[in-house]
Design a protein around this motif. Structure first.
Motif, PDB file in Angstrom:
ATOM      1  N   ILE A 148      30.237 -51.724 -21.022  1.00  0.00           N
ATOM      2  CA  ILE A 148      31.238 -52.113 -20.625  1.00  0.00           C
ATOM      3  C   ILE A 148      32.554 -52.202 -21.157  1.00  0.00           C
ATOM      4  N   GLN A 149      32.459 -52.332 -22.710  1.00  0.00           N
ATOM      5  CA  GLN A 149      33.567 -52.237 -23.473  1.00  0.00           C
ATOM      6  C   GLN A 149      34.384 -50.685 -23.038  1.00  0.00           C
ATOM      7  N   ARG A 150      33.592 -49.494 -22.694  1.00  0.00           N
ATOM      8  CA  ARG A 150      34.158 -48.309 -22.590  1.00  0.00           C
ATOM      9  C   ARG A 150      35.070 -48.434 -21.308  1.00  0.00           C
ATOM     10  N   TYR A 151      34.544 -49.127 -20.441  1.00  0.00           N
ATOM     11  CA  TYR A 151      35.275 -49.227 -18.989  1.00  0.00           C
ATOM     12  C   TYR A 151      36.632 -50.274 -19.241  1.00  0.00           C
ATOM     13  N   GLU A 152      36.187 -51.299 -19.893  1.00  0.00           N
ATOM     14  CA  GLU A 152      37.409 -52.306 -20.165  1.00  0.00           C
ATOM     15  C   GLU A 152      38.436 -51.680 -20.976  1.00  0.00           C
ATOM     16  N   ALA A 153      38.229 -50.855 -21.869  1.00  0.00           N
ATOM     17  CA  ALA A 153      39.321 -50.178 -22.791  1.00  0.00           C
ATOM     18  C   ALA A 153      40.241 -49.600 -21.893  1.00  0.00           C
ATOM     19  N   ILE A 154      39.505 -48.537 -20.974  1.00  0.00           N
ATOM     20  CA  ILE A 154      40.279 -47.926 -20.042  1.00  0.00           C
ATOM     21  C   ILE A 154      40.984 -48.770 -19.100  1.00  0.00           C
ATOM     22  N   ALA A 155      40.392 -49.685 -18.321  1.00  0.00           N
ATOM     23  CA  ALA A 155      40.979 -50.469 -17.312  1.00  0.00           C
ATOM     24  C   ALA A 155      42.293 -51.427 -18.121  1.00  0.00           C
ATOM     25  N   TYR A 156      42.102 -51.955 -19.103  1.00  0.00           N
ATOM     26  CA  TYR A 156      42.997 -52.758 -19.775  1.00  0.00           C
ATOM     27  C   TYR A 156      44.218 -51.959 -20.070  1.00  0.00           C
ATOM     28  N   GLU A 157      44.063 -50.935 -20.648  1.00  0.00           N
ATOM     29  CA  GLU A 157      45.204 -49.944 -21.225  1.00  0.00           C
ATOM     30  C   GLU A 157      45.872 -49.330 -19.780  1.00  0.00           C
ATOM     31  N   LEU A 158      45.362 -49.402 -18.775  1.00  0.00           N
ATOM     32  CA  LEU A 158      46.019 -48.963 -17.528  1.00  0.00           C
ATOM     33  C   LEU A 158      46.330 -50.112 -16.740  1.00  0.00           C
ATOM     34  N   GLY A 204      44.056 -54.614 -13.838  1.00  0.00           N
ATOM     35  CA  GLY A 204      43.669 -56.311 -13.449  1.00  0.00           C
ATOM     36  C   GLY A 204      42.103 -56.531 -13.754  1.00  0.00           C
ATOM     37  N   GLU A 205      41.812 -57.891 -13.455  1.00  0.00           N
ATOM     38  CA  GLU A 205      40.514 -58.425 -13.813  1.00  0.00           C
ATOM     39  C   GLU A 205      39.534 -58.367 -12.480  1.00  0.00           C
ATOM     40  N   THR A 206      39.843 -58.014 -11.475  1.00  0.00           N
ATOM     41  CA  THR A 206      39.052 -57.733 -10.356  1.00  0.00           C
ATOM     42  C   THR A 206      37.903 -56.484 -10.641  1.00  0.00           C
ATOM     43  N   ILE A 207      38.874 -55.449 -10.889  1.00  0.00           N
ATOM     44  CA  ILE A 207      37.847 -54.214 -11.226  1.00  0.00           C
ATOM     45  C   ILE A 207      36.984 -54.261 -12.453  1.00  0.00           C
ATOM     46  N   ILE A 208      37.564 -54.769 -13.404  1.00  0.00           N
ATOM     47  CA  ILE A 208      36.820 -55.124 -14.584  1.00  0.00           C
ATOM     48  C   ILE A 208      35.604 -56.014 -14.253  1.00  0.00           C
ATOM     49  N   GLY A 209      35.773 -57.087 -13.502  1.00  0.00           N
ATOM     50  CA  GLY A 209      34.730 -57.841 -13.076  1.00  0.00           C
ATOM     51  C   GLY A 209      33.558 -57.439 -12.402  1.00  0.00           C
TER      52      GLY A 209
END
Length: 451
Positions: free
Chosen positions: A73-83, A86-91
């Motif tokens: 999860i952290q691998r995807y979160e790191a990319i999503a937060y840096e870009l 938003g929370e929808t795709i992360i969730g």
């Protein structure tokens, strides 16, 4: 219309995704994007697919897998937060990864469970990439492989596309959107996820390119071109500008890491040109893979090596006079569910080359006993820890002395030959040697043909 595939190294971080965005934006013909799971960000990093395999293994063994879940999860979160996606795709991605264990029965077939876990790497990444494209003004949409028409055989971990899938895939050609499709897997007729063999995102890209009758299939990786030898062995190796599908398959089989050796077959059969490009240097011309190419003076265009082979050597007086001897050998291998790679022979002897991972001590002993008892051979022995070195080139058939130059180079380097095999196509010559001499052999052959 171009189909474009981005490998794991091209999608490993937010920095890499920004490069991918600019590549897609720079050419309106790039309409269908096939993505891998995030790869390594550095040499000591882990691929998301490897983490997902660990996750599945822990789940199937009823071990604690929360720590592995968190790392994925952290691998995807790191990319999503840096870009700033938003929370929808992360969730959505978080829930999808957690749901792999929550929605799967541990009693299910292990191979199917593994495929479901592994496929989520590409699937979640495709959703993330589509969200990023849309945020930056592209008319992009995530498309599930089932919707795209990727219907495959029911063979977990080794699926094949079904022929009738291509009529559905063809409907994607005239899309007004940029479609982002996860690679590596498809769906059976019953709706089960099945993955292709490892490196299967290349297979997906090739299938989509063939099915949509694409004008070009671009495969973006992290090198400027395909090299005549591994850059880790040879300093500044020659870049290959063009090669044929047949040459590419021979090199891939013999150990080139650019493609799985079966990955380009759909594109080849459809006559789709392929170009290998560098995400980190997209202006570089790359390497073009064609049905045919104009042959120059060079005979050999590439040298590759792969380890992990064993040779069964059998000798029997008047073997050539014994009708059905070869058939009996093949029947024994079939009975033991073994694939053979090569089978060179003489009038009184035959060598069978297999991948060593198929052989346990029990299987090896059983084969030796069956060959002795059923074929009545005079002599049989097994050589382990062998490598296959291939020199490849369509032009070898018109260049006299290629084999002689090769054997002289290997002899001068102190490399003993266990086997030599040249097919009737004359596109490649294979040399069987001890694995400890593999690097020396490749360097010696490269010096002979390219320096």
């Amino acid at each position: 219309m171009k189909v474009v595939k981005f490998g794991g190294s091209s999608l490993a971080s937010s920095t890499q995704l920004n490069k991918v965005l600019n590549i897609v934006k720079s050419d309106a013909q790039r309409k269908i994007i096939v993505v891998s799971a995030p790869g390594k960000r550095s040499a000591d990093d882990e691929k998301v697919t490897d983490l997902l395999i660990d996750y599945a293994d822990a789940f199937l063994a009823n071990l604690d897998y929360q720590e592995i879940q968190d790392r994925i999860i952290q691998r995807y979160e790191a990319i999503a937060y840096e870009l700033e996606l938003g929370e929808t795709i992360i969730g959505d991605i978080r829930q999808g990864i957690l749901g792999l264990a929550e929605e799967t029965e541990s009693s299910q077939d292990a191979a199917r469970v593994m495929d479901r876990f592994k496929a989520s790497g590409e699937d979640n990444n495709a959703k993330l990439v589509a969200t990023y494209f849309k945020k930056n003004g592209l008319n992009a949409r995530y498309m599930n492989p089932q919707e795209a028409g990727m219907i495959v055989s029911d063979e977990p971990g080794n699926a094949l596309i079904l022929a009738n899938s291509y009529s559905q895939i063809l409907k994607l050609r005239d899309t007004d959107e940029i479609l982002v499709i996860p690679g590596f897997f498809g769906y059976t007729k019953d709706g089960d996820i099945c993955t292709f063999s490892r490196g299967g995102s290349d297979i997906t890209g090739s299938i989509i390119a063939a099915g949509t009758h694409a004008d070009l299939y671009e495969n973006f990786t992290d090198v400027d071109a395909i090299y005549a030898a591994h850059p880790g062995l040879v300093k500044h190796p020659h870049k290959i500008k063009e090669l044929t599908f047949r040459e590419m398959r021979e090199l891939s089989y013999a150990g080139f890491g650019v493609f799985h050796d079966e990955a380009l077959i759909p594109a080849f059969r459809a006559g789709i040109e392929v170009v290998i490009k560098n995400t980190n240097n997209p202006s570089a011309p790359g390497t073009r893979i064609l049905l045919d190419r104009q042959l120059g003076d060079e005979g050999v265009i590439g040298i590759a090596g792969d380890s992990g082979f064993a040779i069964f050597y059998m000798s029997k007086y008047l073997m050539n006079r014994e009708i059905g001897f070869g058939r009996k050998v093949l029947e024994i291998l079939e009975d033991e569910s073994l694939n053979y790679e090569h089978m060179p022979s003489g009038i009184d002897d035959i060598s069978i080359i297999l991948r060593e991972h198929q052989l346990t001590s029990e299987v090896e002993d059983r084969l030796i006993n069956r060959f002795k008892e059923e074929l009545h051979v005079d002599e049989i022995y097994v050589n382990h820890n062998l490598s296959m070195i291939a020199i490849v080139g369509e032009g070898m058939k018109s260049n006299v002395g290629t084999a002689a130059k090769s054997t002289n180079a290997l002899s001068a380097a102190g490399v003993n030959l266990e086997m030599i095999n040249q097919g009737s196509s004359e596109v490649s010559i294979l040399f069987g040697i001890k694995s400890c001499h593999e690097d020396i052999a490749i360097k010696a052959l490269y010096k002979t043909f390219f320096n």
